[in-house]
Design a protein around this motif. Structure first.
Motif, short mmCIF file in Angstrom:
data_model
loop_
_atom_site.label_atom_id
_atom_site.label_comp_id
_atom_site.label_asym_id
_atom_site.label_seq_id
_atom_site.Cartn_x
_atom_site.Cartn_y
_atom_site.Cartn_z
N ILE A 1 42.89 50.19 49.25
CA ILE A 1 44.20 50.61 49.74
C ILE A 1 44.55 49.80 50.98
O ILE A 1 43.71 49.60 51.86
N SER A 2 45.77 49.30 51.05
CA SER A 2 46.20 48.47 52.18
C SER A 2 46.04 49.22 53.50
O SER A 2 46.34 50.41 53.61
N ALA A 3 45.53 48.50 54.51
CA ALA A 3 45.39 49.05 55.85
C ALA A 3 45.83 47.99 56.85
O ALA A 3 45.87 46.79 56.55
N ALA A 4 46.15 48.43 58.06
CA ALA A 4 46.66 47.50 59.08
C ALA A 4 45.61 46.48 59.49
O ALA A 4 45.94 45.35 59.83
N ASP A 5 44.34 46.86 59.43
CA ASP A 5 43.30 45.99 59.96
C ASP A 5 42.55 45.20 58.89
O ASP A 5 41.72 44.36 59.21
N SER A 6 42.83 45.45 57.61
CA SER A 6 42.10 44.70 56.57
C SER A 6 42.88 44.73 55.26
O SER A 6 43.50 45.74 54.93
N PRO A 7 42.84 43.63 54.51
CA PRO A 7 43.50 43.62 53.19
C PRO A 7 42.67 44.41 52.19
O PRO A 7 41.44 44.53 52.34
N PRO A 8 43.31 44.96 51.17
CA PRO A 8 42.56 45.72 50.16
C PRO A 8 41.72 44.79 49.29
O PRO A 8 42.05 43.61 49.11
N LEU A 9 40.62 45.32 48.76
CA LEU A 9 39.86 44.56 47.77
C LEU A 9 40.67 44.43 46.49
O LEU A 9 41.58 45.22 46.22
N SER A 10 40.34 43.44 45.69
CA SER A 10 41.15 43.09 44.53
C SER A 10 40.88 43.99 43.33
O SER A 10 39.86 44.68 43.24
N THR A 11 41.81 43.93 42.38
CA THR A 11 41.63 44.64 41.11
C THR A 11 40.38 44.16 40.39
O THR A 11 39.65 44.96 39.80
N GLY A 12 40.14 42.85 40.41
CA GLY A 12 38.95 42.32 39.74
C GLY A 12 37.67 42.91 40.29
O GLY A 12 36.73 43.20 39.53
N ILE A 13 37.59 43.09 41.60
CA ILE A 13 36.40 43.70 42.20
C ILE A 13 36.27 45.15 41.77
O ILE A 13 35.17 45.65 41.48
N ALA A 14 37.40 45.86 41.70
CA ALA A 14 37.36 47.25 41.25
C ALA A 14 36.87 47.36 39.81
O ALA A 14 36.09 48.25 39.46
N ILE A 15 37.32 46.45 38.95
CA ILE A 15 36.87 46.44 37.55
C ILE A 15 35.37 46.19 37.49
O ILE A 15 34.64 46.87 36.75
N ASP A 16 34.90 45.19 38.24
CA ASP A 16 33.46 44.91 38.27
C ASP A 16 32.66 46.14 38.68
O ASP A 16 31.61 46.45 38.12
N GLU A 17 33.17 46.85 39.69
CA GLU A 17 32.45 48.03 40.17
C GLU A 17 32.42 49.13 39.12
O GLU A 17 31.39 49.77 38.92
N ARG A 18 33.55 49.36 38.46
CA ARG A 18 33.56 50.37 37.41
C ARG A 18 32.64 50.01 36.25
O ARG A 18 31.96 50.87 35.69
N LEU A 19 32.62 48.75 35.86
CA LEU A 19 31.72 48.33 34.79
C LEU A 19 30.27 48.59 35.15
O LEU A 19 29.44 48.91 34.29
N ALA A 20 29.96 48.45 36.44
CA ALA A 20 28.58 48.65 36.89
C ALA A 20 28.24 50.12 37.06
O ALA A 20 27.14 50.55 36.68
N THR A 21 29.15 50.90 37.62
CA THR A 21 28.80 52.27 38.00
C THR A 21 29.26 53.32 36.99
O THR A 21 28.65 54.38 36.87
N ASP A 22 30.33 53.08 36.29
CA ASP A 22 30.90 54.06 35.37
C ASP A 22 31.56 53.34 34.19
O ASP A 22 32.78 53.41 34.01
#
Length: 402
Positions: free
Chosen positions: A256-277
């Motif tokens: 999620i976008s925040a003032a102090d850091s850009p959000p992680l990408s959709t590709g990273i989220a997909i990788d995480e879901r493939l690994a964890t769920d």
């Protein structure tokens, strides 16, 4: 050998679906790598929850073949999960020469998929579907967006016209939900036989045409069973990957976008879901033809051995297995029955493009209910939500078609 009166864990129950990782943790403490489970009431199996043990089994087709015919004689012909596990003359339910022939045909047909075409189909399809709910300010993005996007894209890649596709969709949903084995098989078979006949008479530039024209010379019956496999793998798992990834991105601050850091990408989220769920949490079923000793325990002959990709990927003994670029994980299985390499880029790209299109048009999307109120569909194999309700600022006018 395990005693026959052992209490088995039911992996088909709503309680298991609501908290699978809690069950996996308890399983590790009580049973270790090999867990006695029921994949349906009265249907015993062994669930593998240790990564190293799973890889060993998946790469040993001699002791752990995928052909279920001898086991199938021991169970009722009307158990609702049978369409997901019964013998079919296709690449996932056969062994040896028969398997090699089917897998080569399927792999060659899938290798012709043009990823640029996939991206174009998603971009062309997204706006009309989003416009169906954009002015309402709320939607179930699972049924109203992800499902029509995934299904229409896959049908186009497959060369399946909408009328046949709708018949397949109804049968496919019933198959995953365990509804009336005979009816599911009849509906699916009739629709896919019509698709096969269509492509024999009117070939196109698509997966089905490449299958009917393959040098393997698949019969109509064999074509139907390859197409059953393709629909089962090409719709429900990508659909659940999209929904589960969207859920992660809407509820985890890293995405999620925040003032102090850009959000992680959709590709990273997909990788995480493939690994964890992963969307197919427990599958890759094998059927030992004789008792086999593994990890110091005898597994009985002709009893299903199920790989828990979700549990194995999160095995505490798996050191250094991060989510990013997670080629090590078992979301796509391993060994000779692993998801063909030609299909993996399609599935990941489809999920990423479908999610990114939605977030581009509705960037302020969020969950409409508390996360703990979401309901997970029971069933022994999938990790799937019943719905994914969201809210967003309603659009005053529909988006213009690009």
């Amino acid at each position: 050998m395990r005693p026959t009166d052992i209490v088995r864990v039911p992996i088909y129950s709503p309680e298991f679906a609501a908290d699978p990782h809690g069950h996996y943790r308890r399983m590790r403490g009580e049973f270790g790598a090999l867990v006695p489970v029921e994949m349906w009431p009265g249907v015993p199996a062994t669930l593998v929850i240790n990564y190293a043990t799973a890889v060993r089994i998946l790469n040993d087709p001699f002791h752990f073949p995928a052909d279920p015919r001898l086991w199938q004689k021991t169970v009722s012909a009307d158990i609702p999960i049978l369409p997901m596990v019964e013998y079919r003359p296709n690449a996932i339910r056969t062994s040896g020469h028969e398997h090699a022939r089917y897998r080569q045909a399927v792999t060659d047909a899938l290798s012709g998929i043009d990823l640029h075409t996939v991206r174009a189909i998603v971009e062309r399809s997204a706006v009309p579907i989003i416009n169906g709910f954009a002015t309402h300010g709320r939607a179930d993005v699972l049924s109203q967006y992800a499902l029509p996007m995934v299904f229409s894209c896959f049908c186009e890649i497959l060369g399946c016209p909408p009328d046949i596709g709708q018949r397949v969709a109804a049968a496919s949903a019933a198959m995953f939900d365990g509804v009336d084995t005979a009816t599911v098989n009849a509906q699916m078979g009739e629709a896919l036989l019509d698709l096969t006949a269509l492509k024999r008479s009117y070939p196109g530039v698509d997966v089905t045409t490449r299958l009917v024209q393959h040098p393997a010379g698949l019969t109509d019956e064999e074509m139907v069973h390859q197409l059953v496999l393709l629909f089962a793998a090409g719709v429900e798992p990508p659909l659940n990957l999209i929904a589960n990834t969207l859920l992660l991105m809407m509820t985890d601050g890293r995405f999620i976008s925040a003032a102090d850091s850009p959000p992680l990408s959709t590709g990273i989220a997909i990788d995480e879901r493939l690994a964890t769920d992963p969307p197919m949490a427990n599958y890759c079923i094998t059927y030992p033809p004789q008792p086999v000793l593994i990890d110091g325990e005898w597994l009985p002959a002709h009893e299903p051995v199920i790989i828990s990709m979700a549990a194995c990927n999160t095995d505490p003994a798996l050191a250094g297995g991060g989510s990013i670029d997670n080629g090590w994980n078992l979301a796509f299985s391993s060994g000779e029955h692993a998801c063909p390499a030609a299909a993996r880029p399609y599935g990941r790209l489809l999920a990423q493009e479908v999610i990114d299109q939605l977030l581009d048009y509705l960037p302020e999307i969020g969950l409409a209910v508390p996360q703990q109120d979401l309901v997970w569909r029971p069933g022994p194999f999938h990790r799937a939500l019943t719905e994914l309700p969201v809210v967003f600022p309603p659009m005053r006018y529909p988006f213009p078609t690009p």
